[in-house]
Design an enzyme around this catalytic site. Sequence first.
Site, PDB file in Angstrom:
ATOM      1  N   SER A   1      -5.151   2.012   9.587  1.00 43.36           N
ATOM      2  CA  SER A   1      -5.618   0.996  10.528  1.00 43.36           C
ATOM      3  C   SER A   1      -6.208  -0.171   9.752  1.00 43.36           C
ATOM      4  CB  SER A   1      -6.627   1.622  11.490  1.00 43.36           C
ATOM      5  OG  SER A   1      -6.903   0.749  12.555  1.00 43.36           O
TER       6      SER A   1
ATOM      7  N   ASN B   1       1.673   4.403   7.461  1.00 45.76           N
ATOM      8  CA  ASN B   1       1.218   3.149   6.880  1.00 45.76           C
ATOM      9  C   ASN B   1       1.966   1.926   7.410  1.00 45.76           C
ATOM     10  OD1 ASN B   1       0.271   1.270   4.575  1.00 45.76           O
ATOM     11  ND2 ASN B   1       2.480   1.431   4.209  1.00 45.76           N
TER      12      ASN B   1
ATOM     13  N   LYS C   1      16.017  -1.263  -0.139  1.00 44.75           N
ATOM     14  CA  LYS C   1      14.714  -1.614  -0.692  1.00 44.75           C
ATOM     15  C   LYS C   1      13.921  -0.354  -1.051  1.00 44.75           C
ATOM     16  CE  LYS C   1      14.250  -6.090   1.632  1.00 44.75           C
ATOM     17  NZ  LYS C   1      13.462  -6.896   2.603  1.00 44.75           N
TER      18      LYS C   1
ATOM     19  N   LEU D   1       0.814  -1.211   0.000  1.00 43.59           N
ATOM     20  CA  LEU D   1       0.000   0.000   0.000  1.00 43.59           C
ATOM     21  C   LEU D   1       0.847   1.261   0.000  1.00 43.59           C
ATOM     22  CD1 LEU D   1      -2.596  -1.077   2.712  1.00 43.59           C
ATOM     23  CD2 LEU D   1      -3.025  -0.899   0.265  1.00 43.59           C
TER      24      LEU D   1
ATOM     25  N   ASP E   1      12.983   3.088  11.118  1.00 44.33           N
ATOM     26  CA  ASP E   1      12.755   1.767  11.688  1.00 44.33           C
ATOM     27  C   ASP E   1      11.920   1.946  12.950  1.00 44.33           C
ATOM     28  OD1 ASP E   1      12.768  -0.729  12.809  1.00 44.33           O
ATOM     29  OD2 ASP E   1      14.940  -0.987  12.779  1.00 44.33           O
TER      30      ASP E   1
ATOM     31  N   LYS F   1      -4.532  -3.029  15.878  1.00 44.10           N
ATOM     32  CA  LYS F   1      -5.353  -2.091  15.111  1.00 44.10           C
ATOM     33  C   LYS F   1      -6.475  -1.499  15.957  1.00 44.10           C
ATOM     34  CE  LYS F   1      -2.818  -2.219  11.601  1.00 44.10           C
ATOM     35  NZ  LYS F   1      -2.060  -1.024  11.188  1.00 44.10           N
TER      36      LYS F   1
ATOM     37  N   TYR G   1      -2.549  -9.091  15.675  1.00 42.85           N
ATOM     38  CA  TYR G   1      -2.598  -7.992  14.698  1.00 42.85           C
ATOM     39  C   TYR G   1      -3.890  -7.185  14.821  1.00 42.85           C
ATOM     40  CZ  TYR G   1      -2.666  -5.440  10.294  1.00 42.85           C
ATOM     41  OH  TYR G   1      -2.741  -4.435   9.356  1.00 42.85           O
TER      42      TYR G   1
END
Length: 346
Positions: free
Chosen positions: A171, A116, A66, A41, A90, A211, A207
Amino acid sequence: MPFFDFIHDQREKLPLATSLVPSTVNIKDGTYIVTGANTGLGLECARHLVSLGAGRVILAVRSVSKGEAALADIRKTTARRTAGEVWELDLSSFASVDAFIARLNTLDRIDGLINNASVAMPNHTFAQGADVETSIFVNVVTTMLLTVRAVPKLQESAQKFNMTPHLVIVSSNAGIGNDMKGRVERCQGDVFAAVSKPEGFTAFSQYPTTKLLQIYAVRELASLLPVKQTGVVINHVNPGLCYTELDRNAGILGKLYMAIFRKLLARTAEEGSRTLLQAVWAGQESHGTYCSECRIRDEKIPEWIADENGHKTQRRVWEDLVKRLDKLDHGIDVAELLGSKTAEAK
């Protein structure tokens, strides 16, 4: 949220990125920062910003190599050969967050900061130097630290350039599922200590917990920093289920489950990234709200979060977050962000 509502939302056709830029936004002079921008994303959001003509786009990434590869790809696909830049960030390291904030404060302006970056951990680990589980630390503790520490620069930008900067936290609807009801309320003592215990840890439950905590924290922060006083919009966005590398750390069974689920219902990362763009230009009416499907969808927030008890829980989460950051020598003072007169009035 009910499963059939989730299916309906996933199949909704989203507006194209070109239609999401309001006529009032001067994107060509704007500066936008996207964290976790080397893949998924974040990468597609940064690509859209460059393609749409944003003056300055910063890819905040854990791996600079990267990030540079991602930026090269963006430049190639947008034909903007000198656009974009890569900054190291980081979120598992306070030192990295501190260095990033110091660099952020050297910018002339910030029009949008899109938080994000997130992780989903397959196994329980504690973040280095903190008695907090790694995904809780990255997705909530340092993400919210970065958010709050960025506010002064965004306030300055709002006053200097007469515009409305946005702080967006990416989120997930996973945090408002019915299985999350009572998750925080059941915690004994400090919330962050309770949800960091190895007992009962699973990737599929942790996870969504991160959120949910994000949602509570963002809603409380937005209530403490009214846009009419700060000039800064703070909101959170659900991109939906997308093809990303979020499950890159998952085990074989976890990856198989997600592969099947995505095959049936997922959006592309490009489609999901459009929701991030909508949130960063959603306007003052989006302050403190939940955005999804490229529009404000606060009606999706369940009653157990929005009611009086939910407000008490969000204050508890926020207070425990502030205490935790103070204990880790990274205290935040929200009253100070409102200015000395407002702080004295309180």
